[in-house]
Design a protein around this motif. Structure first.
Motif, short mmCIF file in Angstrom:
data_model
loop_
_atom_site.label_atom_id
_atom_site.label_comp_id
_atom_site.label_asym_id
_atom_site.label_seq_id
_atom_site.Cartn_x
_atom_site.Cartn_y
_atom_site.Cartn_z
N SER A 1 37.46 17.94 17.44
CA SER A 1 36.84 16.70 17.88
C SER A 1 37.84 15.87 18.67
O SER A 1 39.04 15.99 18.48
CB SER A 1 36.35 15.89 16.66
OG SER A 1 35.60 14.77 17.08
N THR A 2 37.31 15.05 19.55
CA THR A 2 38.13 14.11 20.30
C THR A 2 37.65 12.71 19.96
O THR A 2 36.45 12.45 19.95
CB THR A 2 38.01 14.38 21.81
OG1 THR A 2 38.46 15.70 22.08
CG2 THR A 2 38.82 13.38 22.61
N LEU A 3 38.59 11.82 19.70
CA LEU A 3 38.31 10.42 19.40
C LEU A 3 38.79 9.59 20.58
O LEU A 3 39.96 9.67 20.96
CB LEU A 3 39.05 10.01 18.12
CG LEU A 3 39.01 8.53 17.73
CD1 LEU A 3 37.58 8.08 17.42
CD2 LEU A 3 39.91 8.30 16.52
N LEU A 4 37.88 8.79 21.15
CA LEU A 4 38.21 8.00 22.32
C LEU A 4 37.86 6.53 22.13
O LEU A 4 36.76 6.21 21.67
CB LEU A 4 37.41 8.49 23.54
CG LEU A 4 37.64 9.93 23.98
CD1 LEU A 4 36.60 10.33 25.01
CD2 LEU A 4 39.02 10.06 24.56
N GLY A 5 38.77 5.66 22.51
CA GLY A 5 38.46 4.25 22.64
C GLY A 5 38.03 4.01 24.08
O GLY A 5 38.72 4.42 25.01
N VAL A 6 36.87 3.40 24.26
CA VAL A 6 36.32 3.18 25.60
C VAL A 6 36.03 1.70 25.80
O VAL A 6 35.94 0.94 24.83
CB VAL A 6 35.04 4.02 25.82
CG1 VAL A 6 35.35 5.51 25.73
CG2 VAL A 6 33.94 3.65 24.84
N ALA A 7 35.89 1.29 27.05
CA ALA A 7 35.66 -0.12 27.36
C ALA A 7 34.28 -0.60 26.91
O ALA A 7 34.13 -1.72 26.44
CB ALA A 7 35.83 -0.36 28.86
N ASP B 1 25.51 -4.35 22.22
CA ASP B 1 26.20 -4.43 20.93
C ASP B 1 26.62 -3.08 20.35
O ASP B 1 27.02 -3.00 19.19
CB ASP B 1 25.36 -5.19 19.89
CG ASP B 1 25.05 -6.60 20.32
OD1 ASP B 1 25.98 -7.30 20.79
OD2 ASP B 1 23.88 -7.01 20.20
N GLN B 2 26.54 -2.01 21.13
CA GLN B 2 26.91 -0.68 20.64
C GLN B 2 28.42 -0.52 20.58
O GLN B 2 29.13 -0.81 21.54
CB GLN B 2 26.33 0.41 21.56
CG GLN B 2 26.66 1.81 21.09
CD GLN B 2 26.13 2.88 22.02
OE1 GLN B 2 25.48 2.60 23.03
NE2 GLN B 2 26.41 4.13 21.69
N LEU B 3 28.89 -0.02 19.43
CA LEU B 3 30.33 0.20 19.23
C LEU B 3 30.69 1.68 19.05
O LEU B 3 31.84 2.05 19.27
CB LEU B 3 30.81 -0.57 17.99
CG LEU B 3 30.67 -2.08 18.05
CD1 LEU B 3 31.02 -2.70 16.70
CD2 LEU B 3 31.53 -2.65 19.16
N SER C 1 36.28 0.09 21.68
CA SER C 1 37.35 -0.76 21.19
C SER C 1 38.68 -0.14 21.58
O SER C 1 38.80 1.08 21.71
CB SER C 1 37.27 -0.88 19.67
OG SER C 1 38.35 -1.65 19.16
N SER C 2 39.67 -0.99 21.72
CA SER C 2 41.04 -0.50 21.91
C SER C 2 41.86 -0.71 20.64
O SER C 2 43.05 -0.39 20.61
CB SER C 2 41.71 -1.21 23.09
OG SER C 2 41.78 -2.61 22.84
N ASP C 3 41.22 -1.20 19.58
CA ASP C 3 41.90 -1.44 18.31
C ASP C 3 41.97 -0.14 17.51
O ASP C 3 40.93 0.42 17.14
CB ASP C 3 41.13 -2.51 17.53
CG ASP C 3 41.79 -2.87 16.20
OD1 ASP C 3 42.64 -2.12 15.70
OD2 ASP C 3 41.42 -3.93 15.66
N THR D 1 38.37 3.67 11.66
CA THR D 1 37.20 3.39 10.83
C THR D 1 36.03 4.29 11.21
O THR D 1 35.40 4.92 10.35
CB THR D 1 36.80 1.90 10.96
OG1 THR D 1 37.86 1.10 10.44
CG2 THR D 1 35.51 1.59 10.22
N ALA D 2 35.74 4.37 12.51
CA ALA D 2 34.65 5.24 12.96
C ALA D 2 34.97 6.69 12.64
O ALA D 2 34.11 7.44 12.16
CB ALA D 2 34.43 5.06 14.46
N TRP D 3 36.21 7.10 12.89
CA TRP D 3 36.62 8.48 12.62
C TRP D 3 36.42 8.83 11.15
O TRP D 3 35.91 9.90 10.81
CB TRP D 3 38.08 8.70 13.01
CG TRP D 3 38.54 10.07 12.69
CD1 TRP D 3 39.20 10.48 11.57
CD2 TRP D 3 38.34 11.24 13.48
NE1 TRP D 3 39.43 11.84 11.62
CE2 TRP D 3 38.91 12.31 12.78
CE3 TRP D 3 37.73 11.46 14.70
CZ2 TRP D 3 38.89 13.61 13.28
CZ3 TRP D 3 37.71 12.76 15.19
CH2 TRP D 3 38.28 13.81 14.49
#
Length: 134
Positions: free
Chosen positions: A109-115, A121-123, A85-87, A93-95
């Motif tokens: 830790s590194t948090l990444l938004g990916v395409a 359906d994996q988020l 997600s790019s939101d 929320t995941a973090w």
């Protein structure tokens, strides 16, 4: 006692929700996990569209792999959290789910938004590096 020592910096912002670095205080073997995915025992993606439920399943699966190797979340030296997600709300929320699971052990830790991620359906996905005892 955890084999990991978390390091903080006097010169960097204390506002970040994780340690800036980690080291081990004793020799040990390293464990590199594949990305833990939000899959059930039959290999199906759980809770399509639900970042929270998927992050919870990811943490459950990560714990399982760590425990089978003789470690736990407190053995993790570093992790990466991927969110399809790019939101920024989805990323937070995941973090939040992952951070709650780790509790006081706020390893780097590194948090990444990916395409996209690999399963239908994996988020959410989390990979980790841990130190095994002994």
């Amino acid at each position: 006692m955890s084999p990991v020592r978390l390091l903080r910096s006097r010169h960097l912002s204390p506002a970040v929700p994780y340690a800036y670095a980690a080291t081990t205080d004793r020799p040990g073997r390293l464990l590199f996990t594949a990305g833990a995915c939000p899959l059930d025992a039959e290999g199906r993606t759980v809770a399509p569209g639900d970042v929270t439920a998927q992050a919870e399943q990811v943490v459950t699966n990560l714990r399982t792999v760590l425990e089978e190797a003789g470690a736990g979340l407190s053995s993790v030296v570093r992790s990466t959290v991927f969110v399809a997600s790019s939101d920024p709300d989805d990323l937070r929320t995941a973090w939040d789910v992952v951070a709650r699971a780790f509790g006081d052990h706020d390893a780097p830790s590194t948090l990444l938004g990916v395409a996209a991620l690999g399963w239908p359906d994996q988020l959410v996905e989390v990979e980790a590096v841990a130190v095994l005892p002994g």
